[in-house]
Design a protein around this motif. Sequence first.
Motif, mmCIF file in Angstrom:
data_model
loop_
_atom_site.group_PDB
_atom_site.id
_atom_site.type_symbol
_atom_site.label_atom_id
_atom_site.label_comp_id
_atom_site.label_asym_id
_atom_site.label_seq_id
_atom_site.Cartn_x
_atom_site.Cartn_y
_atom_site.Cartn_z
ATOM 1 N N LEU A 378 22.188 13.594 -16.042
ATOM 2 C CA LEU A 378 21.929 15.018 -15.837
ATOM 3 C C LEU A 378 23.182 15.723 -15.331
ATOM 4 O O LEU A 378 24.044 15.118 -14.692
ATOM 5 N N ARG A 379 23.274 17.004 -15.610
ATOM 6 C CA ARG A 379 24.395 17.817 -15.115
ATOM 7 C C ARG A 379 24.051 18.266 -13.693
ATOM 8 O O ARG A 379 23.104 19.012 -13.483
ATOM 9 N N VAL A 380 24.847 17.799 -12.742
ATOM 10 C CA VAL A 380 24.581 18.059 -11.319
ATOM 11 C C VAL A 380 25.670 18.967 -10.759
ATOM 12 O O VAL A 380 26.858 18.748 -10.996
ATOM 13 N N VAL A 381 25.276 19.989 -10.012
ATOM 14 C CA VAL A 381 26.207 20.878 -9.318
ATOM 15 C C VAL A 381 25.941 20.769 -7.826
ATOM 16 O O VAL A 381 24.800 20.973 -7.374
ATOM 17 N N LEU A 382 26.976 20.422 -7.060
ATOM 18 C CA LEU A 382 26.875 20.351 -5.607
ATOM 19 C C LEU A 382 27.678 21.489 -4.997
ATOM 20 O O LEU A 382 28.846 21.698 -5.370
ATOM 21 N N CYS A 383 27.097 22.217 -4.067
ATOM 22 C CA CYS A 383 27.829 23.339 -3.472
ATOM 23 C C CYS A 383 27.419 23.538 -2.023
ATOM 24 O O CYS A 383 26.374 23.074 -1.567
ATOM 25 N N ALA A 384 28.283 24.249 -1.303
ATOM 26 C CA ALA A 384 28.058 24.578 0.109
ATOM 27 C C ALA A 384 28.759 25.900 0.394
ATOM 28 O O ALA A 384 29.648 26.306 -0.358
ATOM 29 N N PRO A 385 28.381 26.579 1.466
ATOM 30 C CA PRO A 385 28.946 27.909 1.717
ATOM 31 C C PRO A 385 30.398 27.925 2.154
ATOM 32 O O PRO A 385 31.072 28.939 2.016
ATOM 33 N N THR A 386 30.916 26.827 2.736
ATOM 34 C CA THR A 386 32.302 26.817 3.200
ATOM 35 C C THR A 386 33.067 25.665 2.564
ATOM 36 O O THR A 386 32.477 24.679 2.105
ATOM 37 N N GLY A 387 34.403 25.783 2.572
ATOM 38 C CA GLY A 387 35.245 24.736 2.021
ATOM 39 C C GLY A 387 35.072 23.421 2.749
ATOM 40 O O GLY A 387 35.019 22.352 2.136
ATOM 41 N N ARG A 388 34.976 23.485 4.078
ATOM 42 C CA ARG A 388 34.826 22.253 4.855
ATOM 43 C C ARG A 388 33.491 21.580 4.569
ATOM 44 O O ARG A 388 33.406 20.358 4.471
ATOM 45 N N ALA A 389 32.428 22.377 4.467
ATOM 46 C CA ALA A 389 31.116 21.801 4.174
ATOM 47 C C ALA A 389 31.096 21.195 2.773
ATOM 48 O O ALA A 389 30.496 20.132 2.552
ATOM 49 N N ALA A 390 31.748 21.838 1.814
ATOM 50 C CA ALA A 390 31.810 21.297 0.456
ATOM 51 C C ALA A 390 32.594 19.988 0.429
ATOM 52 O O ALA A 390 32.211 19.030 -0.254
ATOM 53 N N LYS A 391 33.686 19.948 1.183
ATOM 54 C CA LYS A 391 34.491 18.725 1.240
ATOM 55 C C LYS A 391 33.683 17.577 1.839
ATOM 56 O O LYS A 391 33.724 16.432 1.360
ATOM 57 N N ARG A 392 32.919 17.885 2.891
ATOM 58 C CA ARG A 392 32.096 16.864 3.534
ATOM 59 C C ARG A 392 31.013 16.368 2.576
ATOM 60 O O ARG A 392 30.704 15.171 2.512
ATOM 61 N N LEU A 393 30.429 17.275 1.807
ATOM 62 C CA LEU A 393 29.399 16.910 0.832
ATOM 63 C C LEU A 393 29.982 16.007 -0.250
ATOM 64 O O LEU A 393 29.353 15.026 -0.663
ATOM 65 N N ALA A 394 31.203 16.336 -0.691
ATOM 66 C CA ALA A 394 31.860 15.515 -1.710
ATOM 67 C C ALA A 394 32.143 14.113 -1.174
ATOM 68 O O ALA A 394 31.944 13.104 -1.874
#
Length: 744
Positions: A378-394
């Motif tokens: 499946l095509r999955v998109v992961l996102c977060a409101p801030t750069g730091r939160a997105a980096k942590r999610l990645a």
Amino acid sequence: MVMFAMATPSSDNPLESLSGAVERVTFHSEETGFCVLRVKARGHRDLVTVVGTAAVITPGEFVSCEGWWVTDRTYGLQFKTASLQVVPPTSLEGIEKYLGSGMVKGIGPHFAKKLVGAFGEGVFDVIETAPERLTALEGIGPVRKQRVVEAWAEQKAIRNIMVFLHSNGVGTARAVRIYKTYGDDATQRVRENPYRLALDIHGIGFKTADALAQRLGIPRDAVIRAQAGVRHVLQEFASDGHCGAKQTDLIDTATAMLEMDSAIIEQAIAHELDAEHLIADMVEGQPCLFLTPLYRAEVGVAANLHRLMAGTTPWGRIDTDVVIPWVEKQTECILSPSQRDAVAKVLTSKVTVITGGPGVGKTTIVTSILKALRAKRLRVVLCAPTGRAAKRLAESTGMEAKTIHRVLAFDPKAYGFSHDQANPLSADFVVIDETSMVDIVLMHQLLHAIPDPAAVLLVGDVDQLPSVGPGAVLSDIIASGCVPTVRLTEIFRQAATSQIIVNAHRINQGHMPETPEDPQTVSDFYIIPAETPEEIAALLLQVVSERIPARFALHPIRDIQVLTPMNRGSLGSRALNAALQNILNPHATPRVTRFGWTYAPGDKVIQTVNNYNKEVFNGDIGQVTQVDADAGVVTVEVEGRLVTYELGELDEVSLAYTATVHKSQGSEYPAVVIPLATQHYPMLERNLLYTGVTRGRGLVVLIGQEKALRIAIRTMRSRKRLTNLSARLRQAQTPPGKLEALLP
């Protein structure tokens, strides 16, 4: 030539005249125009100190003044001006100093010398009327010539705007932004409706626009003033997180602020409703008024969630009794019963919410779900409101994650997002992390761009502070009861070894945090008692600059973040930033001062507004890498990317050695230090302290008064934000044909 009145001399001091070239601008306030100049005056062998007022002043310019001599106890003999006239320089030396001062981007001291050497006193005419002659000089090609010509024209226009604003009692610090917004018609457009400044120009509020309007002759009881005041009051409510206001509250607040008859306020509201700047709505049986973009965003979020909840999941039916054991085997992680239930709910729902505090396994659940879905390609998109939160999610998922703004792909030409309902995201499953800090407008934009067949997972901690922007999106969605929700409360064994996590949950439950009885015991959570604000500040500076770096080998600027409840006061972000800058980065050069802050290479800074063109957003933290006075720019590294600010744009950032807890949402830091004192009383609340503590990844230190800590833990006075999202979600689904009309 421009003249500014300043003061009147005493009867013992008759007016004298003084004129000469400005050698140095010792001080100049961009807001008030007050300046201290060192002038090479006619008839005086030494440089003269001149004190006066000028909208803009540059070394090399010629001043003609009237005033009187005074002897200042600290600074000695000065010429205090009653009037000060500024004219462009005429001597070659003055012209060179003028051009080399950095007032024209692209012309530094070296280039200024070359220009004056080639064209002499006619250099201004060459730049303005015969710029092609510039290319005859070595090192000046068509690109640089064009840059100089454009910068020259821009500074002339800006200078005129500065003089116009200053002569009408308005500070000149925003002149560059006014010019860039309105262009050459700036003065005319401001004269027509000065209140538009408060709507269009970042940094100019209603009070400034209102003062200008009074000077331009607009009556205090004018309906146009009431309309602007009503919008301003609603914007103030929005800055406190509300999407709207009760009509009675709006009328009462506007009447008091504007000192106008309520009948005029009601007339202004009617005009604003007719113009569709405001929209009336009922909230819990009370008539309320919303700014149109916020109303549309709320309606849009509700409609889009209903749209996305319809239909079946893009992966079809999944037998969770089979899939979950397979995921456990793949991840080598046995899920608890509550985690199994959460995974099952997400895999059988189109839209799901997972909420809970630190250490309760939210990341494990997301990783397990992604493992199951990736097997189905499946095509999955992961996102977060801030750069730091997105980096942590990645980092936690091993997959690419982006900020919401980058996922939506801002288009500077259209000044909007590339992805919307007409151009949806290529996604089957969208995960939105740190949802508690997503405001209503951004959530609307994101949901609007998710295609109908896709499924959505909202992950966040509903007990943290709500978003900085208006709305209470996550809590409203949960409160509506319309979206399947999993609330996790069990702290897992590994997380329970962290005193940060244990104490965060204790605070959230209304209990005092615990610390080791032996102060020599190594822990990740400390409380350092101190009673007076002076003692707290001194301990904080010592802890940040010496004790934490020595004991934990952490860098005092990169790794340690001071979080304070408030901006103001001796323990507010402004005062602590100045003190920490003085200790941690005292000697860096070159330095530049704008909008009340001084910046130098190495300084930590925070973005305070969204800037879509630069792709930096409210709360992003970076470090100054270069200050180029000749080019008039400051370069900041943000998340590994270099971002350039012109000097006139530096009101978008501030120092970030200390940030408010609100600004830290969505971020994590190796170490967090939090001062607590009763002077913070207006902001001492449980969810604020809880949010601050959960920002620390490896170390949290509280410094302050036990009384202040107890007040924060027992206080849950957070004013409920006026929103209507829960009710809108409970209402019937908006017909698809109506959705497009709701969008801005």
